[in-house]
Design a protein around this motif. Structure first.
Motif, PDB file in Angstrom:
ATOM      1  N   ASP A 136       0.788  -1.080   0.026  1.00  0.00           N
ATOM      2  CA  ASP A 136       0.061   0.150  -0.094  1.00  0.00           C
ATOM      3  C   ASP A 136       0.814   1.339   0.033  1.00  0.00           C
ATOM      4  O   ASP A 136       0.541   2.223  -0.824  1.00  0.00           O
ATOM      5  N   ARG A 137       1.878   1.154   0.739  1.00  0.00           N
ATOM      6  CA  ARG A 137       2.867   2.418   0.797  1.00  0.00           C
ATOM      7  C   ARG A 137       3.449   2.724  -0.588  1.00  0.00           C
ATOM      8  O   ARG A 137       3.571   3.633  -1.267  1.00  0.00           O
ATOM      9  N   ALA A 180       1.149   4.118  -3.135  1.00  0.00           N
ATOM     10  CA  ALA A 180       0.763   5.471  -2.456  1.00  0.00           C
ATOM     11  C   ALA A 180       1.766   6.336  -3.009  1.00  0.00           C
ATOM     12  O   ALA A 180       1.585   7.770  -3.378  1.00  0.00           O
ATOM     13  N   GLU A 181       3.062   5.925  -3.141  1.00  0.00           N
ATOM     14  CA  GLU A 181       4.314   6.799  -3.323  1.00  0.00           C
ATOM     15  C   GLU A 181       4.539   6.768  -4.797  1.00  0.00           C
ATOM     16  O   GLU A 181       5.350   7.731  -5.229  1.00  0.00           O
ATOM     17  N   PRO A 214       1.778   6.958  -7.547  1.00  0.00           N
ATOM     18  CA  PRO A 214       0.454   7.117  -8.288  1.00  0.00           C
ATOM     19  C   PRO A 214       0.546   7.102  -9.740  1.00  0.00           C
ATOM     20  O   PRO A 214      -0.320   6.658 -10.398  1.00  0.00           O
TER      21      PRO A 214
END
Length: 245
Positions: A55-56, A59-60, A62
């Motif tokens: 998930d990280r 998110a980093e 996109p």
């Protein structure tokens, strides 16, 4: 509703097969592979921690939202690096992911219905995912697969639907997009000018969703792929299968 279509674009995950069991299988397969080949990574990143890392990474980055394969590789590389392992192991770990990703349990009606549909009209897979239809063994039912990674953007962006129509050689209004997601599939296709079919399968309790949007609605709604095949049979009895462009 009765109208004629000349080709179909078809979603894959949660349309031909449920994705949730595949997601669980992927997590176990990667965890098992790491325990065998990179125990330090397995210890630092058990399944919940690996999920959080994934998930990280998403998110980093996109700008890579359309490329799940690249994001998966990056997640594996990051896990190996942060645990002090050789990041080049990521490719072998990714192969473990691929094996699990393409280990499919179909909805009971999918294969027979897909065979019937593909005998009627050309079918193209249009997906934001990274299933490998040749590896799964059903590529022969499809004229081609257009995935978001290849295209550069994913559904519901109109361009991926229009690119599929162009490759099929048919105007958008002559193409029916079939998928489970109300926004990504149905609204995306409709806004691109395609006909749309919402495959609204019943959940584990036998309940189906109510259409959640005011105004724009799908042209068709069925709870099985078999029902779509039946509709095609009823509406295309005198039409030969459309030729590929």
């Amino acid at each position: 509703m009765s109208f004629r279509i000349r080709a179909i674009t078809l979603d894959l995950d949660d349309t031909l097969w449920p994705f949730a069991p595949i997601g669980e299988r992927i997590e176990r397969a990667i965890d098992d592979w790491l325990h065998t080949h990179s125990p330090r990574t397995a210890q630092r990143f058990p399944i919940p921690a690996m999920r959080a890392l994934r998930d990280r990474v998403h998110a980093e980055h996109p700008h890579l939202a359309h490329d799940y394969s690249r994001l998966r590789r990056m997640t594996l590389e990051q896990a190996l690096s942060e645990s002090g392992e050789d990041a080049t192991l990521a490719e072998a770990a990714y192969e473990a992911f691929q094996a699990a990703r393409n280990d499919i349990d179909y909805y009971p009606d999918s294969l027979a219905a897909l065979h019937r549909i593909a005998a009627r009209v050309p079918v193209a897979a249009v997906t934001n995912g990274n299933a490998d239809l040749a590896r799964i063994g059903i590529a022969g039912h499809f004229r081609f697969t257009l995935c978001s990674r290849e295209h550069g953007s994913g559904k519901p962006d109109a361009s991926i639907f229009l690119a599929a129509c162009q490759r099929l050689g048919h105007a958008p209004g002559d193409v029916l997009h079939v998928g489970d997601h109300d926004e990504i599939d149905v609204l995306g296709a409709a806004r691109a000018g395609l006909r749309s079919c919402w495959l609204n399968r019943a959940d584990d309790r036998g309940q189906r969703r109510a259409w959640p949007h005011a105004g724009l609605r799908p042209d068709l709604e069925f709870d099985t792929l078999t029902a779509l095949a039946d509709w095609l049979d009823a509406n295309h009895q005198s039409s030969p299968r459309s030729a590929a462009a």
